[in-house]
Every structure is written in C-alpha cells, then in structure tokens.
Design a protein around this motif. Structure first.
Motif, PDB file in Angstrom:
ATOM      1  N   LEU A  46     106.120 -64.743  24.846  1.00 26.60           N
ATOM      2  CA  LEU A  46     105.852 -63.664  23.945  1.00 26.60           C
ATOM      3  C   LEU A  46     104.390 -63.383  24.431  1.00 26.60           C
ATOM      4  CD1 LEU A  46     108.497 -63.372  20.885  1.00 26.60           C
ATOM      5  CD2 LEU A  46     108.685 -62.391  22.904  1.00 26.60           C
ATOM      6  N   LEU A  47     103.627 -64.430  23.934  1.00 31.24           N
ATOM      7  CA  LEU A  47     102.245 -63.834  23.887  1.00 31.24           C
ATOM      8  C   LEU A  47     102.052 -63.929  25.041  1.00 31.24           C
ATOM      9  CD1 LEU A  47      99.519 -64.484  22.294  1.00 31.24           C
ATOM     10  CD2 LEU A  47      99.492 -67.307  23.392  1.00 31.24           C
ATOM     11  N   ASN A  48     102.267 -64.219  26.426  1.00 34.45           N
ATOM     12  CA  ASN A  48     102.057 -64.319  27.975  1.00 34.45           C
ATOM     13  C   ASN A  48     102.881 -62.940  28.008  1.00 34.45           C
ATOM     14  OD1 ASN A  48     100.134 -66.634  28.415  1.00 34.45           O
ATOM     15  ND2 ASN A  48     101.910 -67.104  28.678  1.00 34.45           N
ATOM     16  N   LEU A  49     103.297 -62.937  27.647  1.00 35.20           N
ATOM     17  CA  LEU A  49     104.145 -61.325  27.850  1.00 35.20           C
ATOM     18  C   LEU A  49     102.994 -59.838  27.323  1.00 35.20           C
ATOM     19  CD1 LEU A  49     107.974 -61.704  27.838  1.00 35.20           C
ATOM     20  CD2 LEU A  49     106.857 -60.966  29.586  1.00 35.20           C
ATOM     21  N   VAL A  50     102.351 -60.455  26.353  1.00 34.79           N
ATOM     22  CA  VAL A  50     101.650 -59.329  26.034  1.00 34.79           C
ATOM     23  C   VAL A  50     100.421 -59.280  26.320  1.00 34.79           C
ATOM     24  CG1 VAL A  50     100.242 -58.917  24.023  1.00 34.79           C
ATOM     25  CG2 VAL A  50     102.618 -60.197  22.881  1.00 34.79           C
ATOM     26  N   GLY A  51      99.752 -60.387  27.185  1.00 34.87           N
ATOM     27  CA  GLY A  51      98.401 -60.378  27.793  1.00 34.87           C
ATOM     28  C   GLY A  51      99.222 -60.230  29.513  1.00 34.87           C
ATOM     29  N   LEU A  52     100.460 -59.277  29.536  1.00 40.21           N
ATOM     30  CA  LEU A  52     100.597 -59.198  30.542  1.00 40.21           C
ATOM     31  C   LEU A  52     100.950 -57.417  30.883  1.00 40.21           C
ATOM     32  CD1 LEU A  52     101.492 -59.626  33.623  1.00 40.21           C
ATOM     33  CD2 LEU A  52     103.672 -59.510  32.915  1.00 40.21           C
ATOM     34  N   VAL A  53     101.211 -57.128  29.895  1.00 42.03           N
ATOM     35  CA  VAL A  53     101.204 -55.805  28.650  1.00 42.03           C
ATOM     36  C   VAL A  53     100.049 -54.861  29.252  1.00 42.03           C
ATOM     37  CG1 VAL A  53     101.521 -54.277  27.394  1.00 42.03           C
ATOM     38  CG2 VAL A  53     103.688 -56.603  28.205  1.00 42.03           C
ATOM     39  N   LEU A  54      99.191 -55.719  28.686  1.00 39.04           N
ATOM     40  CA  LEU A  54      97.994 -55.167  28.442  1.00 39.04           C
ATOM     41  C   LEU A  54      96.966 -55.658  29.923  1.00 39.04           C
ATOM     42  CD1 LEU A  54      96.222 -57.237  25.897  1.00 39.04           C
ATOM     43  CD2 LEU A  54      96.898 -54.793  25.680  1.00 39.04           C
ATOM     44  N   LEU A  55      97.752 -55.059  30.885  1.00 40.78           N
ATOM     45  CA  LEU A  55      97.254 -54.629  32.461  1.00 40.78           C
ATOM     46  C   LEU A  55      96.984 -56.230  32.906  1.00 40.78           C
ATOM     47  CD1 LEU A  55      95.037 -51.385  31.397  1.00 40.78           C
ATOM     48  CD2 LEU A  55      97.055 -51.263  32.732  1.00 40.78           C
ATOM     49  N   GLY A  56      97.107 -56.727  32.936  1.00 41.96           N
ATOM     50  CA  GLY A  56      97.695 -58.287  33.222  1.00 41.96           C
ATOM     51  C   GLY A  56      96.028 -58.978  33.166  1.00 41.96           C
ATOM     52  N   LEU A  59      96.277 -61.919  30.307  1.00 46.31           N
ATOM     53  CA  LEU A  59      96.917 -63.270  29.921  1.00 46.31           C
ATOM     54  C   LEU A  59      95.704 -64.159  31.130  1.00 46.31           C
ATOM     55  CD1 LEU A  59      98.899 -62.780  33.637  1.00 46.31           C
ATOM     56  CD2 LEU A  59      99.511 -63.548  31.300  1.00 46.31           C
ATOM     57  N   PHE A  60      94.071 -63.247  31.233  1.00 49.28           N
ATOM     58  CA  PHE A  60      93.026 -64.540  31.233  1.00 49.28           C
ATOM     59  C   PHE A  60      92.447 -64.773  29.950  1.00 49.28           C
ATOM     60  CE2 PHE A  60      91.977 -61.424  34.539  1.00 49.28           C
ATOM     61  CZ  PHE A  60      91.486 -62.406  35.632  1.00 49.28           C
ATOM     62  N   VAL A  61      93.509 -64.699  28.838  1.00 50.17           N
ATOM     63  CA  VAL A  61      92.970 -65.129  27.708  1.00 50.17           C
ATOM     64  C   VAL A  61      94.130 -65.855  26.968  1.00 50.17           C
ATOM     65  CG1 VAL A  61      92.530 -64.338  25.589  1.00 50.17           C
ATOM     66  CG2 VAL A  61      91.090 -63.283  26.718  1.00 50.17           C
ATOM     67  N   THR A  62      95.390 -65.375  26.984  1.00 54.55           N
ATOM     68  CA  THR A  62      96.226 -65.399  26.762  1.00 54.55           C
ATOM     69  C   THR A  62      96.548 -67.564  27.471  1.00 54.55           C
ATOM     70  OG1 THR A  62      97.936 -64.564  28.101  1.00 54.55           O
ATOM     71  CG2 THR A  62      97.472 -63.860  26.022  1.00 54.55           C
ATOM     72  N   SER A  63      96.185 -67.577  29.150  1.00 54.79           N
ATOM     73  CA  SER A  63      97.087 -68.564  29.572  1.00 54.79           C
ATOM     74  C   SER A  63      96.432 -69.808  29.415  1.00 54.79           C
ATOM     75  CB  SER A  63      97.068 -68.238  30.755  1.00 54.79           C
ATOM     76  OG  SER A  63      97.544 -66.980  31.448  1.00 54.79           O
ATOM     77  N   PRO A  64      95.126 -69.707  29.214  1.00 47.88           N
ATOM     78  CA  PRO A  64      94.295 -71.102  28.506  1.00 47.88           C
ATOM     79  C   PRO A  64      94.787 -71.126  27.148  1.00 47.88           C
ATOM     80  CG  PRO A  64      93.125 -69.442  29.978  1.00 47.88           C
ATOM     81  CD  PRO A  64      94.210 -68.552  29.261  1.00 47.88           C
ATOM     82  N   VAL A  65      94.659 -70.531  26.650  1.00 44.06           N
ATOM     83  CA  VAL A  65      95.267 -70.449  25.064  1.00 44.06           C
ATOM     84  C   VAL A  65      96.645 -71.604  25.261  1.00 44.06           C
ATOM     85  CG1 VAL A  65      96.095 -69.478  22.854  1.00 44.06           C
ATOM     86  CG2 VAL A  65      93.757 -68.643  24.195  1.00 44.06           C
ATOM     87  N   SER A  66      97.939 -71.468  25.675  1.00 44.27           N
ATOM     88  CA  SER A  66      99.476 -72.057  26.354  1.00 44.27           C
ATOM     89  C   SER A  66      99.071 -72.854  26.638  1.00 44.27           C
ATOM     90  CB  SER A  66      99.631 -70.688  27.484  1.00 44.27           C
ATOM     91  OG  SER A  66     100.186 -69.312  26.602  1.00 44.27           O
TER      92      SER A  66
END
Length: 90
Positions: A46-56, A59-66
């Motif tokens: 869900l966190l990464n989907l939110v990052g994807l929804v924000l124009l991708g 994901l520069f923030v959510t991927s490293p956090v994950s």
C-alpha cells in the motif's frame, strides 16, 4: 513459501551463507510469524502504491523506506529473544 523464504538474501549478505543454508535459516526465522509478515508486506504494498500514485516520484521515497523496513524486520527476527526464568520470551 514466499513469506517463509523472503529473508534469504539477508542471510547470504549478512551471514555469508550459501543459498540452501540461507533458505533454511530464513524458514527458521520466519516460523510462527507468517501472519505478521503477511500484514507487513500488505502495508508495504500500500505504501508503494501511494508512491506510485504520486506520479511515480513518490517511489523515490517509498522504495528505500520499504527496503529499510524489511532490513529492520530481518534484524528483529534474527536477534535472540530474552528468556526469563519462567521460559517466556520478553
């Protein structure tokens, strides 16, 4: 099976294990934590989907956090639990 063996790369890197040994260690570490790991994976999804929804760009923030969160879970599962005199872990 993907939950059971999800931590194998960390054992290869952290403990310098071979692939089969790392799979076995991952299976032992995740034993009894499958539901928690499933919920954790769903939250990361869900966190990464939110990052994807924000124009991708998110994901520069959510991927490293994950990735850091998964490493944290590995460390928590790998750390020895404290056993009291009654035999109950804290």
């Amino acid at each position: 099976w993907s939950l059971k063996y999800s931590l194998w790369p960390y054992y290869i890197i952290d403990k310098s294990m071979g692939p089969i040994e790392a799979l076995k260690a991952s299976g032992v570490a995740t034993y009894g934590h499958k539901w928690s790991l499933l919920v954790f994976g769903f939250v990361l999804l869900l966190l990464n989907l939110v990052g994807l929804v924000l124009l991708g760009v998110g994901l520069f923030v959510t991927s490293p956090v994950s990735l850091l969160a998964i490493a944290y879970v590995y460390r928590k599962l790998e750390s020895p639990s404290v056993v009291t005199s009654a035999g109950v872990g804290l």
